[in-house]
Every structure is written in structure tokens, then in C-alpha cells.
Design a protein around this motif. Structure first.
Motif, PDB file in Angstrom:
ATOM      1  N   SER A 181      19.637 -47.755  23.593  1.00 56.26           N
ATOM      2  CA  SER A 181      19.378 -49.165  23.631  1.00 56.26           C
ATOM      3  C   SER A 181      17.988 -49.410  24.133  1.00 56.26           C
ATOM      4  O   SER A 181      17.542 -48.151  24.864  1.00 56.26           O
ATOM      5  CB  SER A 181      20.262 -49.863  24.621  1.00 56.26           C
ATOM      6  N   GLU A 207      15.634 -51.859  26.065  1.00 56.75           N
ATOM      7  CA  GLU A 207      15.365 -53.090  26.550  1.00 56.75           C
ATOM      8  C   GLU A 207      13.885 -53.549  26.682  1.00 56.75           C
ATOM      9  O   GLU A 207      12.899 -52.874  26.770  1.00 56.75           O
ATOM     10  CB  GLU A 207      15.837 -53.004  28.198  1.00 56.75           C
ATOM     11  N   ASN A 243      10.652 -62.122  25.012  1.00 59.56           N
ATOM     12  CA  ASN A 243      11.543 -62.471  24.031  1.00 59.56           C
ATOM     13  C   ASN A 243      11.503 -61.830  22.428  1.00 59.56           C
ATOM     14  O   ASN A 243      10.344 -61.688  22.138  1.00 59.56           O
ATOM     15  CB  ASN A 243      11.268 -63.949  23.820  1.00 59.56           C
ATOM     16  N   ASP A 260      20.302 -58.054  20.165  1.00 62.49           N
ATOM     17  CA  ASP A 260      20.781 -59.102  20.897  1.00 62.49           C
ATOM     18  C   ASP A 260      19.613 -59.690  21.647  1.00 62.49           C
ATOM     19  O   ASP A 260      19.301 -59.433  22.715  1.00 62.49           O
ATOM     20  CB  ASP A 260      21.742 -58.686  22.026  1.00 62.49           C
ATOM     21  N   ALA A 273      19.582 -62.471  23.352  1.00 62.88           N
ATOM     22  CA  ALA A 273      19.932 -63.236  24.625  1.00 62.88           C
ATOM     23  C   ALA A 273      19.957 -62.097  25.863  1.00 62.88           C
ATOM     24  O   ALA A 273      19.277 -62.405  26.992  1.00 62.88           O
ATOM     25  CB  ALA A 273      21.564 -63.487  24.640  1.00 62.88           C
ATOM     26  N   THR A 274      19.878 -60.858  25.467  1.00 62.78           N
ATOM     27  CA  THR A 274      19.646 -59.920  26.463  1.00 62.78           C
ATOM     28  C   THR A 274      18.502 -58.901  26.178  1.00 62.78           C
ATOM     29  O   THR A 274      17.996 -58.061  26.970  1.00 62.78           O
ATOM     30  CB  THR A 274      20.862 -58.986  26.417  1.00 62.78           C
ATOM     31  N   ARG A 275      17.855 -59.623  25.299  1.00 56.51           N
ATOM     32  CA  ARG A 275      16.434 -58.740  24.982  1.00 56.51           C
ATOM     33  C   ARG A 275      16.548 -57.295  24.688  1.00 56.51           C
ATOM     34  O   ARG A 275      15.910 -56.473  25.100  1.00 56.51           O
ATOM     35  CB  ARG A 275      15.406 -59.072  25.854  1.00 56.51           C
ATOM     36  N   THR A 276      17.753 -56.991  23.944  1.00 55.34           N
ATOM     37  CA  THR A 276      17.815 -55.488  23.820  1.00 55.34           C
ATOM     38  C   THR A 276      18.171 -55.278  22.183  1.00 55.34           C
ATOM     39  O   THR A 276      18.594 -55.965  21.335  1.00 55.34           O
ATOM     40  CB  THR A 276      19.202 -55.052  24.362  1.00 55.34           C
TER      41      THR A 276
END
Length: 123
Positions: free
Chosen positions: A21, A23, A27, A73, A75-78
Motif C-alpha cells: 500500500s 499512503e 488528496n 481509496d 478517503a484514506t489517501r491510499t
């Protein structure tokens, strides 16, 4: 400033699965594209996959087509890379990278980079 941090990876046997993943500190929609690259000792950095941050467009290197899937995603900036049916040749350090410009599997087109995470696949 855009900062990227890879998590996940690790070790698996051939045929197994791993996930990495990325991170992102901003945005996702500030960016246009997040790409995945890998590098093994003595090898050039190889483009693995990319995905646009706002749309559904994605591309995969021929060596991973059908086995790897990238997703996002907001929303989680991933941004994640799911790696299935792993092969020993998938071994390497995996990096995520970002650009506000066009997507590419060329590492030279990316502006920001994570520090990488190790993926080991044994057979």
C-alpha cells in the motif's frame, strides 16, 4: 509537499499473495497518477502498474498482467497493489510514485517517490 510511504510487502511462496500500500500525504485528486515500480539488485527500475487517481484507468506491465491489481481509496489517501499468483521473479523492492502529469510506466515521468518496501518470493 507530496510524501509517499509504502507499507506491506514481505515474504511469500510462489503462488501466494502479498499486498503493498502507498499512503499519500495529499488528496489523491491533487495528483493525476500513482505508479508502482520495482527494482532487483543489478536490474533497472521496472514499471509495474499505474492507476489514475480520479478515474478507473489502469495499466500493467506484461510480466504482471492478470496477476496484479492496483486500486485506490481516496478517503484514506491510499493506493494499493494486490499481488496474486506470485512468482520468484516478482522479488524486489517495490516503490510507489506520483505525478501530476500523464500516467506512464517510465520512472522518469514521476516526481515524488516513496522509499520502497521489500517483496520476497521463494520457490
Amino acid at each position: 509537499e507530496v510524501q509517499l510511504v509504502e507499507t506491506g510487502g514481505g515474504s511469500a511462496q510462489a503462488g501466494g499473495s502479498l499486498r503493498v500500500s502507498c499512503e499519500v500525504s495529499v488528496n489523491l485528486y491533487i495528483l493525476n497518477c500513482v505508479g508502482w515500480f520495482r527494482q532487483s539488485p543489478g536490474q533497472l527500475r521496472e514499471g509495474v502498474a499505474y492507476k489514475t487517481t480520479a478515474g478507473a484507468n489502469a495499466r500493467y506491465a506484461g510480466s504482471v498482467e492478470g496477476r496484479f491489481t492496483t486500486s485506490k481509496d481516496a478517503a484514506t489517501r491510499t493506493v494499493a497493489l494486490q499481488m496474486d499468483n506470485l512468482k520468484p521473479d516478482d522479488t524486489g523492492v517495490y516503490y510507489c510514485a506520483a505525478t501530476k502529469g500523464p500516467c506512464s510506466l517510465d520512472a522518469n515521468r514521476y516526481t515524488w517517490w516513496g522509499r520502497g518496501t521489500q517483496v520476497n518470493v521463494s520457490s
